[in-house]
Design an enzyme around this catalytic site. Structure first.
Site, PDB file in Angstrom:
ATOM      1  N   ASP A 191       0.603  -1.357   0.085  1.00  0.00           N
ATOM      2  CA  ASP A 191      -0.201  -0.247   0.202  1.00  0.00           C
ATOM      3  C   ASP A 191       1.109   1.421  -0.187  1.00  0.00           C
ATOM      4  O   ASP A 191       2.051   1.325   0.326  1.00  0.00           O
ATOM      5  CB  ASP A 191      -0.910  -0.022   1.145  1.00  0.00           C
ATOM      6  CG  ASP A 191      -1.277  -0.966   1.590  1.00  0.00           C
ATOM      7  OD1 ASP A 191      -2.124  -1.294   0.142  1.00  0.00           O
ATOM      8  OD2 ASP A 191      -1.438  -1.857   2.647  1.00  0.00           O
ATOM      9  N   ASP A 215      -1.852  -2.330  -4.092  1.00  0.00           N
ATOM     10  CA  ASP A 215      -2.634  -2.737  -3.123  1.00  0.00           C
ATOM     11  C   ASP A 215      -3.690  -1.629  -2.971  1.00  0.00           C
ATOM     12  O   ASP A 215      -4.558  -1.201  -4.317  1.00  0.00           O
ATOM     13  CB  ASP A 215      -2.312  -3.145  -2.257  1.00  0.00           C
ATOM     14  CG  ASP A 215      -3.836  -3.403  -1.489  1.00  0.00           C
ATOM     15  OD1 ASP A 215      -4.550  -4.280  -2.069  1.00  0.00           O
ATOM     16  OD2 ASP A 215      -3.228  -4.686  -0.332  1.00  0.00           O
ATOM     17  N   ASP A 216      -3.743  -1.012  -2.023  1.00  0.00           N
ATOM     18  CA  ASP A 216      -4.264   0.132  -1.604  1.00  0.00           C
ATOM     19  C   ASP A 216      -3.350   1.356  -1.732  1.00  0.00           C
ATOM     20  O   ASP A 216      -2.374   1.505  -1.153  1.00  0.00           O
ATOM     21  CB  ASP A 216      -5.380   0.021  -0.187  1.00  0.00           C
ATOM     22  CG  ASP A 216      -5.833  -1.434  -0.566  1.00  0.00           C
ATOM     23  OD1 ASP A 216      -7.016  -1.298  -0.814  1.00  0.00           O
ATOM     24  OD2 ASP A 216      -5.823  -2.289   0.109  1.00  0.00           O
ATOM     25  N   ASP A 219      -4.064   2.002   4.202  1.00  0.00           N
ATOM     26  CA  ASP A 219      -5.085   0.182   4.589  1.00  0.00           C
ATOM     27  C   ASP A 219      -5.115   0.367   5.764  1.00  0.00           C
ATOM     28  O   ASP A 219      -3.799   0.824   6.273  1.00  0.00           O
ATOM     29  CB  ASP A 219      -4.192  -0.582   4.173  1.00  0.00           C
ATOM     30  CG  ASP A 219      -4.936  -1.928   4.032  1.00  0.00           C
ATOM     31  OD1 ASP A 219      -5.604  -2.110   4.913  1.00  0.00           O
ATOM     32  OD2 ASP A 219      -4.390  -3.365   3.336  1.00  0.00           O
ATOM     33  N   LYS A 271      -8.829   2.004   2.951  1.00  0.00           N
ATOM     34  CA  LYS A 271      -9.286   0.801   3.109  1.00  0.00           C
ATOM     35  C   LYS A 271      -9.121   1.465   4.492  1.00  0.00           C
ATOM     36  O   LYS A 271      -8.131   1.576   5.703  1.00  0.00           O
ATOM     37  CB  LYS A 271      -8.633  -0.025   2.436  1.00  0.00           C
ATOM     38  CG  LYS A 271      -9.049  -1.743   3.211  1.00  0.00           C
ATOM     39  CD  LYS A 271      -8.882  -2.518   2.705  1.00  0.00           C
ATOM     40  CE  LYS A 271      -7.727  -3.336   2.225  1.00  0.00           C
ATOM     41  NZ  LYS A 271      -7.671  -4.671   1.859  1.00  0.00           N
TER      42      LYS A 271
END
Length: 410
Positions: A191, A215-216, A219, A271
């Site tokens: 992330d 990914d994010d 997070d 997230k």
């Protein structure tokens, strides 16, 4: 009488015990560590520093073969400082460190995580450093009361900046974290910024830009079976305390730019929880004046976190799935905007408290609802103080005071 004189001298002149240290890629570890005779090793400077010392890194690229371990603490009145010297560009390239990259499905020992590995260390300040190609950029564990400002973490082989464990009262200001990926997990966990596996009040992320991570963008999930000598191999933990997130922008996360097969990246902008259902506890996160755009999944999601969130004047635009997705947290949503998201503006359970948001009115929001949708307005170089230029990006064209603004001084 002499004892009293010594005490007075020490009280008046404490700085003599905390000399500044200079380091240069062209220095020598046999040198004195002065501006005219700098050291070469950042680790040696860290080891020699005493509380109150400032370590100045001269411009250039540093290529350590072992990561920089920071494991001692300053005090509130005498912090350690690690910073670039007077506006010079400092890059610390971790390509020669273990885990760059680790093999597919391989583990990465706790001690090897991070170009900067900060553990059990308090009262450190870090300024104007660029960390690239490392096994994480910054990895801070059980580390509290630290300050990070104008840090860039890019193209690392795990998360750019990770805060973990029993960590509290940390401030991360004006972080740029982008292009981070994890070949050992095919995109599952790298992330831009992550705060995971622990607890601690008072952690703040402000003025960050998190983009093009595998990914994010951000997070707050936790990982199962963390590698740490004080944690059972069968234990999993999320970050169970409130995190404050302000003036932060996440975009372009979760796309497979590295041709990982199979691809495991998620692609949320923010997230805000998740993990093992048997171990989730409420964390009352506060998200203010943030923007999520053009991410591969949702803009803002609780991801099964059951806390009481407060989201004020945030904007989710052009995300592939949902703008704001909250089903397990109870979020108080005020003055937020969701527009041009692929699946729906929102997905909110009945428990959510929603007032004065774009979806609470009769207007249909789309690209034409904004002064500008020119993404270049939030990209590119920052100002010297770390802010970005205020602009009309995603401001309501009708002047309504809802949604995020790029005027971070407001």
């Amino acid at each position: 009488m002499m004892g009293k004189s010594v005490w007075v001298f020490a009280a008046l002149f404490p700085a003599v015990l905390a000399a500044d240290i200079y380091v240069s890629p062209d220095g020598s570890d046999d040198a004195a560590g002065t501006i005219d005779a700098p050291l070469q090793s950042i680790q040696l400077a860290v080891d020699q520093a005493t509380a109150g010392s400032t370590i100045y890194l001269r411009g250039g690229t540093y290529t350590p073969t072992s990561n920089i371990q920071i494991t001692k603490s300053g005090t509130a009145s005498a912090p350690y400082v690690l910073r670039a010297y007077e506006g010079e560009s400092v890059i610390i390239d971790g390509e020669e460190l273990p885990g760059t990259p680790a093999d597919l499905d391989a583990s990465l020992d706790n001690a090897d995580r991070g170009i900067l590995h900060i553990q059990d260390a308090e009262y450190w300040e870090f300024y104007d450093l660029e960390l690239i190609n490392g096994p994480y950029g910054v990895y801070a564990r059980d580390a509290s009361n630290n300050h990070y400002e104008r840090i860039t973490t890019r193209n690392n082989y795990e998360t750019g900046f990770q805060l973990q464990g029993e960590s509290s009262n940390n401030v991360v200001l004006y972080l740029d974290s982008y292009g981070n990926r994890d070949p050992r997990k095919n995109g599952e966990s790298a992330d831009g910024f992550a705060c995971k596996e622990g607890s601690g009040e008072g952690n703040i992320l402000r003025g960050a830009r998190l983009w093009n991570n595998v990914d994010d963008g951000l997070d707050l999930w936790y990982a199962v079976n963390p590698v740490h000598p004080r944690i059972s191999a069968n234990t999993s933990r999320e970050f169970k305390s409130a995190v404050t997130i302000e003036d932060t922008i996440a975009w372009g996360n979760g796309f497979n730019r590295w041709d990982f097969t199979p691809f495991e990246g998620d692609g949320n902008g923010f997230k805000l929880g998740g993990g093992d259902d048997t171990d989730i506890g409420p964390a009352d996160h506060i998200i203010t004046n943030c923007i999520a755009f053009s991410n591969a999944k949702d803009g803002f999601t609780d991801n099964s976190q059951p806390g009481n969130f407060v989201l004020t004047r945030n904007t989710a635009w052009d995300n592939t799935a949902v703008g704001f997705k909250f089903g397990t947290a109870v979020a108080t949503l005020t003055g937020n905007i969701a527009a041009s998201n692929g699946e729906a503006p929102t997905s909110l359970s009945d428990e959510q408290i929603s007032d004065g948001n774009s979806w609470d009115g009769d207007e249909d929001w789309d690209d034409g609802s904004f002064v500008s949708v020119d993404v270049s307005l939030v990209q590119g170089e920052r100002n010297a103080d770390g802010t970005i230029e205020p602009s009309g990006f995603l401001l309501p064209a009708d002047g309504e005071e809802i949604g995020a603004t790029t005027d971070w001084s407001a």
